[in-house]
Design a protein around this motif. Structure first.
Motif, PDB file in Angstrom:
ATOM      1  N   ALA A 122       0.842  -1.267  -0.009  1.00 24.36           N
ATOM      2  CA  ALA A 122       0.332  -0.055  -0.079  1.00 24.36           C
ATOM      3  C   ALA A 122       0.891   1.311   0.062  1.00 24.36           C
ATOM      4  O   ALA A 122       0.538   2.251  -0.254  1.00 24.36           O
ATOM      5  CB  ALA A 122      -0.844   0.044   1.384  1.00 24.36           C
ATOM      6  N   ALA A 123       2.187   1.436   0.457  1.00 30.25           N
ATOM      7  CA  ALA A 123       3.052   2.278   0.489  1.00 30.25           C
ATOM      8  C   ALA A 123       3.291   2.912  -1.014  1.00 30.25           C
ATOM      9  O   ALA A 123       3.846   4.050  -1.275  1.00 30.25           O
ATOM     10  CB  ALA A 123       4.401   2.058   1.384  1.00 30.25           C
ATOM     11  N   VAL A 124       2.841   1.998  -1.874  1.00 38.43           N
ATOM     12  CA  VAL A 124       3.428   2.452  -3.370  1.00 38.43           C
ATOM     13  C   VAL A 124       2.193   2.520  -4.271  1.00 38.43           C
ATOM     14  O   VAL A 124       2.300   3.332  -5.375  1.00 38.43           O
ATOM     15  CB  VAL A 124       4.184   1.427  -3.890  1.00 38.43           C
ATOM     16  CG1 VAL A 124       5.565   1.103  -3.060  1.00 38.43           C
ATOM     17  CG2 VAL A 124       3.646   0.094  -4.393  1.00 38.43           C
ATOM     18  N   ALA A 138      -6.028  -1.743  -6.993  1.00 39.03           N
ATOM     19  CA  ALA A 138      -6.114  -3.350  -6.683  1.00 39.03           C
ATOM     20  C   ALA A 138      -5.266  -3.876  -7.869  1.00 39.03           C
ATOM     21  O   ALA A 138      -4.063  -4.874  -7.586  1.00 39.03           O
ATOM     22  CB  ALA A 138      -7.290  -3.817  -6.892  1.00 39.03           C
ATOM     23  N   ARG A 139      -5.474  -3.816  -9.279  1.00 39.50           N
ATOM     24  CA  ARG A 139      -4.553  -4.238 -10.117  1.00 39.50           C
ATOM     25  C   ARG A 139      -3.152  -3.803  -9.973  1.00 39.50           C
ATOM     26  O   ARG A 139      -2.234  -4.795 -10.408  1.00 39.50           O
ATOM     27  CB  ARG A 139      -4.944  -3.850 -11.638  1.00 39.50           C
ATOM     28  CG  ARG A 139      -4.530  -4.639 -12.791  1.00 39.50           C
ATOM     29  CD  ARG A 139      -5.075  -4.077 -13.822  1.00 39.50           C
ATOM     30  NE  ARG A 139      -5.045  -2.886 -14.305  1.00 39.50           N
ATOM     31  CZ  ARG A 139      -5.871  -1.787 -14.404  1.00 39.50           C
ATOM     32  NH1 ARG A 139      -7.040  -2.537 -14.154  1.00 39.50           N
ATOM     33  NH2 ARG A 139      -5.946  -0.605 -14.707  1.00 39.50           N
ATOM     34  N   GLY A 151      -1.940  -1.516   5.344  1.00 40.02           N
ATOM     35  CA  GLY A 151      -1.911  -0.241   4.735  1.00 40.02           C
ATOM     36  C   GLY A 151      -2.306   0.846   5.577  1.00 40.02           C
ATOM     37  O   GLY A 151      -3.348   0.426   6.554  1.00 40.02           O
ATOM     38  N   HIS A 152      -2.144   2.063   5.497  1.00 36.05           N
ATOM     39  CA  HIS A 152      -2.812   3.380   6.471  1.00 36.05           C
ATOM     40  C   HIS A 152      -3.709   3.927   5.550  1.00 36.05           C
ATOM     41  O   HIS A 152      -3.327   4.246   4.542  1.00 36.05           O
ATOM     42  CB  HIS A 152      -1.418   3.878   6.904  1.00 36.05           C
ATOM     43  CG  HIS A 152      -1.949   5.149   7.485  1.00 36.05           C
ATOM     44  ND1 HIS A 152      -1.489   6.342   7.268  1.00 36.05           N
ATOM     45  CD2 HIS A 152      -2.556   5.332   9.016  1.00 36.05           C
ATOM     46  CE1 HIS A 152      -1.944   7.381   8.110  1.00 36.05           C
ATOM     47  NE2 HIS A 152      -2.703   6.814   8.964  1.00 36.05           N
ATOM     48  N   GLY A 170      -8.002   1.596   3.744  1.00 34.43           N
ATOM     49  CA  GLY A 170      -9.028   1.433   3.207  1.00 34.43           C
ATOM     50  C   GLY A 170      -9.036   0.408   1.918  1.00 34.43           C
ATOM     51  O   GLY A 170     -10.187  -0.007   1.091  1.00 34.43           O
ATOM     52  N   GLY A 171      -7.950   0.041   1.391  1.00 25.70           N
ATOM     53  CA  GLY A 171      -7.576  -0.567   0.161  1.00 25.70           C
ATOM     54  C   GLY A 171      -7.412  -2.199   0.489  1.00 25.70           C
ATOM     55  O   GLY A 171      -7.487  -3.069  -0.090  1.00 25.70           O
TER      56      GLY A 171
END
Length: 206
Positions: free
Chosen positions: A43-45, A65-66, A90-91, A96-97
């Motif tokens: 998620a950081a990227v 997501a992809r 993730g933050h 949320g993802g």
């Protein structure tokens, strides 16, 4: 081992945060994952990748997501990865993802670690799809951006479903202050769970 060309091309497209606080946060997370023998890609990227891929037409519900799954595929290809120990954390928007991505690809993850998850387009009832996936969720009670009233129903549903989970609500925590102190707890939680445990539980349920 050294980063090969495929991952190097991703690295070039993932920019460090512009603020000093952001750089320290990201470098701290990277150092922590390395010290615990984790390979980080997540998620950081994806918020950077999504805007670079197609800023005019990207769809928040599909493109990130992809992108995350593409990064995961490349990491698995380039590194020796234990497929039963792939975790999702993730933050904020990344948090949320985390839950929707787990709902979309439920068989991929050994455990989840959403932090202050900005999750607005899904409902706690959907956790039924991933009730065998362990979750540790962190939230600040004084978060003005993702209010605890949004997150608590998810924790309550995890309890109702008897999921393996931990819910950490920091009494004086705001949106950002809850991250760094709780990352070690998240990785401790991850260390306890592997995907093969999920498979065994699912077979027992059947």
């Amino acid at each position: 081992r050294p980063m090969t060309s495929a991952l190097a091309s991703i690295k070039q497209r993932v920019h460090a945060p512009r603020t000093e606080r952001g750089r320290l946060w990201l470098s701290g997370i990277v150092y922590f994952t390395i010290s615990r023998a984790f390979v980080m890609a997540g998620a950081a990227v994806y918020s950077v990748i999504k805007t670079q891929l197609n800023p005019a037409t990207h769809n928040m519900s599909t493109t990130p997501a992809r992108d995350v799954m593409n990064v995961l595929r490349l990491v698995k290809k380039e590194y020796t990865i234990d497929a039963d120990r792939v975790y999702l954390m993730g933050h904020s928007m990344g948090g949320g993802g985390t839950l929707p991505l787990a709902l979309k690809y439920p068989d991929e993850w050994a455990a989840l670690g959403p932090i202050a998850p900005a999750i607005f387009s899904h409902r706690p009832a959907e956790l039924e799809k991933i009730k065998s996936t362990p979750v540790i969720m962190v939230q600040g009670a004084k978060d003005p951006l993702v209010r605890p009233e949004i997150v608590r129903p998810w924790a309550e549903q995890m309890k109702r479903l008897e999921m393996t989970h931990e819910y950490i609500e920091v009494a004086d925590g705001d949106h950002g202050s809850v991250v760094a102190p709780n990352v070690p707890k998240i990785f401790d939680f991850f260390d306890k769970h592997a995907r093969k445990e999920k498979k065994s539980a699912e077979k027992t349920d059947r």
